[in-house]
Write a protein that holds these residues in place. Structure first.
Motif: not given
Lengths: 204, 346
Positions: B24, B28, B119
């Motif tokens: 993650i 990001c 995402l």
């Protein structure tokens, strides 16, 4: 495990913020703590899988209602000493109201029975995957088919409140100059604009 | 040693927590770094485009064609002293710009850059975007109040009223889109446009209203009343300097890009090529998305170079007396078309 941790984080911050709302000395700080409490409550809804309600809570309460609160509170010129003067005098009334609310909450929660069918549906705790039935869709089906009259009724109540607020604050004054856009647009250009050829150095 | 490493990789905490977390964080960064670069070059593009429109050259000294100008600007802001006014509310004064900046970045989590390139592919993506953009007003209001300055406060109040007003018509525009797609998921909205047609064609009036509303929502010209230089010095950020000012600046431009991305996703078919034919559909989706977003952003700059600033009462009139009734009418109209024309999805 992560979900439990996140739940406790949201819950603790919500309660702490609620406490700070009533104890903060500055009213603007109170409103900001209230906003933080709303936000964490939205997080709690999200953990329960109620993604739609969670987002609507942020959009409606945090994004619109609390902005107006903040707007009003920032404009107020609050004198804190003035406010604290009547504290002892009003304490019994405040306590009485608080006690009544507490008793009411207790009666509601002890008499609360959850439909067995609902419990079985509620088994999933995390946000459902995108492929499953969205709770937006489920809520929409429920509100617009089974509870459509209640929904319309609550809409009418809000409309009435809005009309009432407008009627109370609307006052017609004489001698106010208003811009009438339609009149402005409707004016023919030939009457208002003049095209002049100016020779250099000549002037009009 | 090898056993130890294998044990480490197979360990529960690594597979369940650390590896997803690492993934993650990398995602990001993959989203944030290009956005920050675009923000930097959007400021240059703005000065260049407006320069050309006014028969000037724009910045052309730092680097070739002025390409290093954003770096120089950033460095200058970074090296200046942060001044916190003595009468201000210190904590809120510092929180406000950070809040603006964070809100402008976290909204990107749900924007689909390509098929499956998102995402967080959540069910209520469009509501999330709307919620985050409605929070943007807090950064500005808190900044105005915490500065303890008349100009900043007036700018903040104007901005709050303006953003709340235009959100209403924006919400109704989004509702018309949702009537057709039957989903709040942004990827689904784009897929619906792939099967049918881009929403900009059937919903053209809604697209125009949406575009004007996002100009007002991001406090851009001709609705840049919160920072009307002529009357309010520079509005809510008048007391800010150095990095605190830079964060406002970055947040504002990131918001412009975000809103353009939102318009692209809702109306211009997101990552889709204009026609599904050989040379066009070989170009990857993210490039189409970036091109369309850039087109929207060019509109922002074009408008700024072209139109004079609105008067405040005209701004409110446009929001409440023109856009609100119009969009409300269109919601009913398009709902009727969707039901009786058989356009409902699913």
């Amino acid at each position: 495990m992560i979900q439990t941790l996140v739940f406790y984080m949201f819950a603790i911050i919500t309660i702490a913020c609620g406490f700070m709302v009533i104890t903060a000395r500055n009213p603007v700080h109170s409103v900001l703590f209230l906003i933080l409490a709303f936000f964490n409550a939205a997080g709690l809804f999200l953990l329960q899988g109620a993604e739609f309600i969670s987002m609507i809570l942020v959009i409606v309460y945090v994004g619109a209602v609390a902005v107006l609160f903040l707007f009003v509170v920032m404009m107020l010129d609050v004198n804190l000493n003035e406010m604290r003067r009547g504290f002892v005098k009003y304490l019994p009334i405040g306590l009485a109201v608080g006690a009544v609310l507490l008793v009411e909450l207790f009666t509601i929660f002890t008499a609360w029975v959850v439909e067995p069918a609902v419990i079985s549906v509620n088994a999933a705790t995390a946000t459902p995957a995108a492929s499953e039935v969205h709770n937006t869709e489920a809520l929409g089906n429920l509100i617009y088919t089974h509870y459509v009259y209640l929904f319309m009724g609550s809409g009418m109540v809000l409309l009435l409140a809005m009309v009432g607020a407008i009627v109370l604050t609307l006052r017609s004054r004489d001698g106010v100059k208003k811009q009438r856009i339609m009149d402005q647009i409707a004016r023919p250009a030939s009457e208002e604009v003049e095209l002049v050829k100016v020779s250099s150095g000549g002037g009009i | 040693m090898a056993d130890f490493l294998a044990g480490l990789i197979n360990a529960v905490w690594w597979q369940d927590y650390a590896a997803p977390l690492l993934a993650i964080v990398i995602y990001c960064l993959l989203i944030t770094v290009p956005i920050l670069l675009s923000v930097a070059y959007l400021t240059l593009a703005e000065r260049k485009v407006i320069g050309w429109m006014q028969y000037r050259k724009g910045p052309n000294v730092v680097g070739p064609f002025g390409l290093l100008q954003p770096l120089a600007d950033g460095l200058k802001l970074f090296l200046k002293e942060t001044i916190i006014p003595s009468g201000s509310n210190r904590a809120l004064f510092v929180i406000a710009p950070a809040l603006t900046f964070i809100l402008a970045l976290i909204a990107w989590a749900v924007i689909p850059f390509g098929e499956g390139m998102v995402l967080a592919d959540i069910n209520v993506g469009i509501l999330y975007l709307f919620a985050i953009s409605s929070l943007g007003v807090y950064g500005i209001v808190i900044a105005g109040w915490a500065s303890n300055s008349k100009y900043a406060f007036l700018g903040a109040l104007r901005s709050a009223a303006q953003m709340v007003s235009y959100e209403v018509s924006m919400g109704l525009v989004i509702v018309t889109v949702l009537i057709f797609t039957n989903s709040l998921n942004l990827s689904d909205i784009v897929r619906y446009q792939q099967e049918n047609m881009w929403f900009v064609i059937p919903l053209l009036p809604m697209f125009v209203v949406f575009y004007i509303s996002i100009l007002a929502e991001t406090n851009r010209a001709p609705f840049d009343l919160p920072e009307a230089e002529a009357e309010l010095v520079s509005g809510y950020n008048v007391e800010y300097s150095s990095m605190t000012f830079a964060l406002f600046f970055l947040g504002e431009y990131a918001n412009m890009i975000l809103m353009s991305g939102m318009a692209t996703t809702l109306f211009l078919g997101g990552w889709l090529p204009p026609f599904d034919i050989a040379p066009l559909n070989m170009i990857p989706g993210p490039i189409w998305f970036a091109l369309k977003t850039a087109l929207m952003l060019f509109g922002f700059l074009w408008v700024r170079a072209t139109f004079p600033r609105y008067r405040y009462d005209q701004l409110m009139r446009l929001g409440w007396k023109v856009f609100l009734p119009f969009t409300l009418l269109c919601v009913f109209l398009y709902a009727g078309i969707a039901v009786y024309g058989g356009f409902l999805a699913g």
